[in-house]
Design a protein around this motif. Sequence first.
Motif, PDB file in Angstrom:
ATOM      1  N   ALA A  11       0.830  -1.212   0.000  1.00  0.00           N
ATOM      2  CA  ALA A  11       0.000   0.000   0.000  1.00  0.00           C
ATOM      3  C   ALA A  11       0.860   1.255   0.000  1.00  0.00           C
ATOM      4  O   ALA A  11       0.533   2.241  -0.672  1.00  0.00           O
ATOM      5  CB  ALA A  11      -0.925  -0.005   1.214  1.00  0.00           C
ATOM      6  N   ALA A  12       1.984   1.239   0.741  1.00  0.00           N
ATOM      7  CA  ALA A  12       2.876   2.396   0.763  1.00  0.00           C
ATOM      8  C   ALA A  12       3.509   2.625  -0.600  1.00  0.00           C
ATOM      9  O   ALA A  12       3.622   3.771  -1.063  1.00  0.00           O
ATOM     10  CB  ALA A  12       3.957   2.198   1.828  1.00  0.00           C
ATOM     11  N   VAL A  13       3.924   1.535  -1.274  1.00  0.00           N
ATOM     12  CA  VAL A  13       4.499   1.660  -2.618  1.00  0.00           C
ATOM     13  C   VAL A  13       3.451   2.187  -3.594  1.00  0.00           C
ATOM     14  O   VAL A  13       3.750   3.026  -4.458  1.00  0.00           O
ATOM     15  CB  VAL A  13       5.059   0.301  -3.085  1.00  0.00           C
ATOM     16  CG1 VAL A  13       5.469   0.368  -4.556  1.00  0.00           C
ATOM     17  CG2 VAL A  13       6.262  -0.098  -2.249  1.00  0.00           C
ATOM     18  N   ALA A  14       2.203   1.717  -3.450  1.00  0.00           N
ATOM     19  CA  ALA A  14       1.120   2.220  -4.303  1.00  0.00           C
ATOM     20  C   ALA A  14       0.904   3.718  -4.067  1.00  0.00           C
ATOM     21  O   ALA A  14       0.659   4.480  -5.012  1.00  0.00           O
ATOM     22  CB  ALA A  14      -0.170   1.453  -4.034  1.00  0.00           C
ATOM     23  N   ALA A  15       0.994   4.148  -2.807  1.00  0.00           N
ATOM     24  CA  ALA A  15       0.843   5.575  -2.508  1.00  0.00           C
ATOM     25  C   ALA A  15       1.953   6.395  -3.159  1.00  0.00           C
ATOM     26  O   ALA A  15       1.707   7.487  -3.698  1.00  0.00           O
ATOM     27  CB  ALA A  15       0.854   5.789  -0.993  1.00  0.00           C
ATOM     28  N   ILE A  16       3.184   5.871  -3.136  1.00  0.00           N
ATOM     29  CA  ILE A  16       4.296   6.560  -3.795  1.00  0.00           C
ATOM     30  C   ILE A  16       4.021   6.691  -5.294  1.00  0.00           C
ATOM     31  O   ILE A  16       4.235   7.750  -5.891  1.00  0.00           O
ATOM     32  CB  ILE A  16       5.616   5.806  -3.551  1.00  0.00           C
ATOM     33  CG1 ILE A  16       5.983   5.864  -2.061  1.00  0.00           C
ATOM     34  CG2 ILE A  16       6.741   6.388  -4.400  1.00  0.00           C
ATOM     35  CD1 ILE A  16       7.172   5.003  -1.684  1.00  0.00           C
ATOM     36  N   ALA A  17       3.511   5.606  -5.896  1.00  0.00           N
ATOM     37  CA  ALA A  17       3.173   5.653  -7.318  1.00  0.00           C
ATOM     38  C   ALA A  17       2.108   6.710  -7.591  1.00  0.00           C
ATOM     39  O   ALA A  17       2.194   7.458  -8.574  1.00  0.00           O
ATOM     40  CB  ALA A  17       2.684   4.277  -7.786  1.00  0.00           C
ATOM     41  N   GLY A  18       1.105   6.800  -6.727  1.00  0.00           N
ATOM     42  CA  GLY A  18       0.057   7.798  -6.903  1.00  0.00           C
ATOM     43  C   GLY A  18       0.575   9.219  -6.781  1.00  0.00           C
ATOM     44  O   GLY A  18       0.192  10.103  -7.556  1.00  0.00           O
ATOM     45  N   LEU A  19       1.456   9.448  -5.824  1.00  0.00           N
ATOM     46  CA  LEU A  19       2.011  10.784  -5.624  1.00  0.00           C
ATOM     47  C   LEU A  19       2.943  11.188  -6.774  1.00  0.00           C
ATOM     48  O   LEU A  19       3.070  12.371  -7.089  1.00  0.00           O
ATOM     49  CB  LEU A  19       2.769  10.833  -4.296  1.00  0.00           C
ATOM     50  CG  LEU A  19       1.890  10.704  -3.045  1.00  0.00           C
ATOM     51  CD1 LEU A  19       2.742  10.418  -1.817  1.00  0.00           C
ATOM     52  CD2 LEU A  19       1.054  11.958  -2.832  1.00  0.00           C
ATOM     53  N   LEU A  20       3.597  10.209  -7.392  1.00  0.00           N
ATOM     54  CA  LEU A  20       4.447  10.503  -8.544  1.00  0.00           C
ATOM     55  C   LEU A  20       3.625  10.719  -9.810  1.00  0.00           C
ATOM     56  O   LEU A  20       3.984  11.537 -10.666  1.00  0.00           O
ATOM     57  CB  LEU A  20       5.438   9.351  -8.760  1.00  0.00           C
ATOM     58  CG  LEU A  20       6.523   9.169  -7.697  1.00  0.00           C
ATOM     59  CD1 LEU A  20       7.311   7.896  -7.956  1.00  0.00           C
ATOM     60  CD2 LEU A  20       7.465  10.373  -7.669  1.00  0.00           C
ATOM     61  N   LEU A  21       2.523   9.974  -9.928  1.00  0.00           N
ATOM     62  CA  LEU A  21       1.685  10.085 -11.119  1.00  0.00           C
ATOM     63  C   LEU A  21       0.812  11.335 -11.101  1.00  0.00           C
ATOM     64  O   LEU A  21       0.522  11.910 -12.152  1.00  0.00           O
ATOM     65  CB  LEU A  21       0.807   8.837 -11.243  1.00  0.00           C
ATOM     66  CG  LEU A  21      -0.164   8.780 -12.420  1.00  0.00           C
ATOM     67  CD1 LEU A  21       0.599   8.732 -13.747  1.00  0.00           C
ATOM     68  CD2 LEU A  21      -1.092   7.580 -12.294  1.00  0.00           C
ATOM     69  N   ALA A  22       0.395  11.767  -9.914  1.00  0.00           N
ATOM     70  CA  ALA A  22      -0.576  12.861  -9.786  1.00  0.00           C
ATOM     71  C   ALA A  22      -0.164  14.144 -10.516  1.00  0.00           C
ATOM     72  O   ALA A  22      -1.006  14.769 -11.164  1.00  0.00           O
ATOM     73  CB  ALA A  22      -0.842  13.146  -8.313  1.00  0.00           C
ATOM     74  N   PRO A  23       1.090  14.591 -10.439  1.00  0.00           N
ATOM     75  CA  PRO A  23       1.437  15.829 -11.163  1.00  0.00           C
ATOM     76  C   PRO A  23       1.331  15.699 -12.677  1.00  0.00           C
ATOM     77  O   PRO A  23       1.231  16.710 -13.374  1.00  0.00           O
ATOM     78  CB  PRO A  23       2.895  16.077 -10.737  1.00  0.00           C
ATOM     79  CG  PRO A  23       3.069  15.315  -9.478  1.00  0.00           C
ATOM     80  CD  PRO A  23       2.205  14.111  -9.605  1.00  0.00           C
TER      81      PRO A  23
END
Length: 291
Positions: free
Chosen positions: A198-210
Amino acid sequence: MQFLQLVISGIAIGCIYGLIALGFVLIYKATETVSFAQGDLMMLGAFGGLAGMTMLGFPFWAAVIAAIIAMGLFGVLLERIVIRPILGQPAFSIVMLTIGIAYVARGLITMIPNIGTETHTLPVPYKDQIWKLGALVLNVEQMVVIAATAVLCAGLFAMFRYSKLGMAMQASSQNQLAAYYMGIPVKTLNGLVWGLAAAVAAIAGLLLAPITFVHANMGFIGLKAFPAAVVGGFTSLPGAIVGGLIIGIVESLSGFYLPAGFKDTAPYVVVLIMLMVKPNGLFGEKLRKKV
């Protein structure tokens, strides 16, 4: 030069696919379960970072760290409360449960007034910045994705190679019963694996969001990360990243050089070819079962 630009863009989006695929592989290795909730966990992480920066007033880095930690804890609780009671049931039941978790997460976000139904911009300090290297124009957002993925992969490698926790996770993923008899707390490790995914998925989301903005349906990108896990091999962590890069580059090139519509189907064409040529994936293990 145009080809190089497309390859760099494909590598950046491929890193996102690879990070989500890492979650697939981590959970599968630990529990032999495929979690189709990874894409929506990524979406929750992106919304967590957005809430931290816009609603709570956190600085960028504080909001990012808080969102990652919160999603890690959420993953642990999710495994303990929802997943663990159903372990041992047919695999189909667990897969359907993870699909249900994804829809519930998406529905809960959508129900939030003025937030869940809108598209939001994540206010990162490097938004819309570019670097010029001669004729080559590099998008800083894409470079951050690539650099962060490299750092995260190095951190995961070091954890699994040198830490007791990482070695215990590897032992548990290879044979849970033997690990249990050796005194390894398998149930606790399973919860930590879900938290890590879940933490790795959150990192992916934060990188993709911009790059793609924050919205309730951004979790559907997980459907393209699944082919990345298949291509790399569902039992290989490095394979998840390599598979993500392959899918990202193929998607980027096919979207430019092939007719409209091929971009969305290209990842699945790659999966079909891989299943015909090498069913276990590029780095997958050959599993044999004696009966």
